[in-house]
Design an enzyme around this catalytic site. Structure first.
Site, PDB file in Angstrom:
ATOM      1  N   MET A 192       7.999  14.033 -16.730  1.00  0.00           N
ATOM      2  CA  MET A 192       8.451  13.886 -15.345  1.00  0.00           C
ATOM      3  C   MET A 192       9.818  14.541 -15.156  1.00  0.00           C
ATOM      4  O   MET A 192      10.680  14.009 -14.464  1.00  0.00           O
ATOM      5  CB  MET A 192       8.514  12.396 -14.946  1.00  0.00           C
ATOM      6  CG  MET A 192       7.159  11.698 -15.055  1.00  0.00           C
ATOM      7  SD  MET A 192       7.248   9.926 -14.799  1.00  0.00           S
ATOM      8  CE  MET A 192       7.898   9.383 -16.386  1.00  0.00           C
TER       9      MET A 192
ATOM     10  N   ASP B 196      -5.797   8.322 -10.836  1.00  0.00           N
ATOM     11  CA  ASP B 196      -4.923   9.089  -9.951  1.00  0.00           C
ATOM     12  C   ASP B 196      -5.187  10.566 -10.241  1.00  0.00           C
ATOM     13  O   ASP B 196      -6.233  10.908 -10.775  1.00  0.00           O
ATOM     14  CB  ASP B 196      -3.451   8.687 -10.144  1.00  0.00           C
ATOM     15  CG  ASP B 196      -3.082   8.641 -11.613  1.00  0.00           C
ATOM     16  OD1 ASP B 196      -3.424   9.592 -12.333  1.00  0.00           O
ATOM     17  OD2 ASP B 196      -2.467   7.645 -12.056  1.00  0.00           O
TER      18      ASP B 196
ATOM     19  N   LYS C 154      -2.504   8.253  -4.454  1.00  0.00           N
ATOM     20  CA  LYS C 154      -1.740   8.320  -3.203  1.00  0.00           C
ATOM     21  C   LYS C 154      -2.529   7.640  -2.103  1.00  0.00           C
ATOM     22  O   LYS C 154      -3.756   7.696  -2.073  1.00  0.00           O
ATOM     23  CB  LYS C 154      -1.506   9.788  -2.817  1.00  0.00           C
ATOM     24  CG  LYS C 154      -0.661  10.555  -3.817  1.00  0.00           C
ATOM     25  CD  LYS C 154       0.739  10.797  -3.273  1.00  0.00           C
ATOM     26  CE  LYS C 154       1.745  11.134  -4.363  1.00  0.00           C
ATOM     27  NZ  LYS C 154       1.522  12.445  -4.976  1.00  0.00           N
TER      28      LYS C 154
END
Ligand code: SAH
Length: 265
Positions: free
Chosen positions: A171, A35, A56
């Protein structure tokens, strides 16, 4: 014959921080599934013909994990040796555990290749030691992805505040206001140092520092964006005392806004 899947950690982004084994496996692989997190320097170094971006989908939404799992199995069953390349370490908030289990369930041989997690490495290049004899004898890695006001939040901010150790949030750029408030409400000193490290070890690395009270403003002033880690605890202030002597990508020497321009010019 079924190929092998290598669950490989790329480290925080600087290609020189790939392990020797990671670099060799990428070189020898038939296919590399990745990714965006390993970063453009590492990804663009992989021949286009053998890399596949599973981060994605065309519409912009995240590829479902079930699809990635199945793609790994299909490629291996076709006889390919596959590198599943993940930012940092594959088992730190990387879903590497799920992929390993799925592969084993489907009879696919799998090897795990650890990488330097950003939770330690991005802090480190920025001059922030996650433990320190004087300031922190424990460190917790937590996800900032959850809503701390949710009753059934999987992260116990009260318990984290009580440990007195370093807290590294992954995150956690978007929900920074929520969990800094949760920690203050849990009794943590509002003056507790906090540092945000964006794109640690990338040429565009940026650092913003503040306290539990001020770090949201610091985030907004610098325009800090994911991927970034949040380091909470007294160790976060160590950077300020050494930054003048820091070299390399964490030094922030190119421009006073904490933006580091890669190797020192
Ligand atoms: N497996 C990864 C973490 C995956 S979760 C690891 O071990 O590092 C994704 C989060 O990792 C991002 O939201 C960010 O918090 C963090 N991250 C990954 N690479 C980073 C980097 N170079 N600098 C700062 N944070 C990073």
């Amino acid at each position: 014959m079924t190929g092998t899947v290598y669950l490989v950690g790329s480290g925080p982004g600087d290609p020189e921080l790939l392990t020797v084994r990671a670099a060799r496996l990428i070189d020898e692989a038939d296919v590399v599934l990745h990714d965006k997190l390993p970063g453009p320097e590492i990804i663009e170094d992989i021949p286009e013909g053998k890399r596949e971006d599973v981060g994605k989908r065309a519409g912009g939404e995240r590829t479902p994990q079930s699809e990635i799992n199945q793609r790994l199995v299909d490629l291996a069953e076709e006889g390919n040796d596959v590198v599943r390349l993940k930012g940092g370490d594959p088992f730190v908030f990387g879903r590497g555990g799920e992929e390993m289990e799925y592969l084993a369930d489907h009879g696919v041989p799998v090897e795990v290749v650890p990488g330097i997690t950003s939770a330690v490495g991005a802090a480190g290049v920025g001059g922030i030691p996650v433990t320190h004899r004087d300031y922190a004898s424990s460190v917790s890695f937590v996800t900032g992805h959850e809503d701390p006001t949710k009753a059934e939040s999987a992260v116990d901010w009260q318990a984290l505040a009580d440990t007195g150790g370093t807290i590294v949030v992954l995150m956690g750029v978007g929900k920074l206001p929520d969990y800094t408030r949760a920690l203050r409400e849990a009794g943590m000193d509002p003056e507790t140092p906090v540092a945000l490290v964006e794109r640690g070890t990338w040429p565009e690395m940026r650092v913003a520092t503040g306290t539990l009270d001020t770090v949201v403003d610091a985030r907004d002033e610098r325009g800090i964006e994911p991927p970034a880690i949040t380091v909470i605890g007294d160790v976060a202030a160590v950077r300020d005392r050494v930054v003048e002597f820091l070299r390399g990508r964490g030094s922030g020497r190119n421009g006073g806004d904490g933006r580091s321009g890669g190797d020192d010019a």
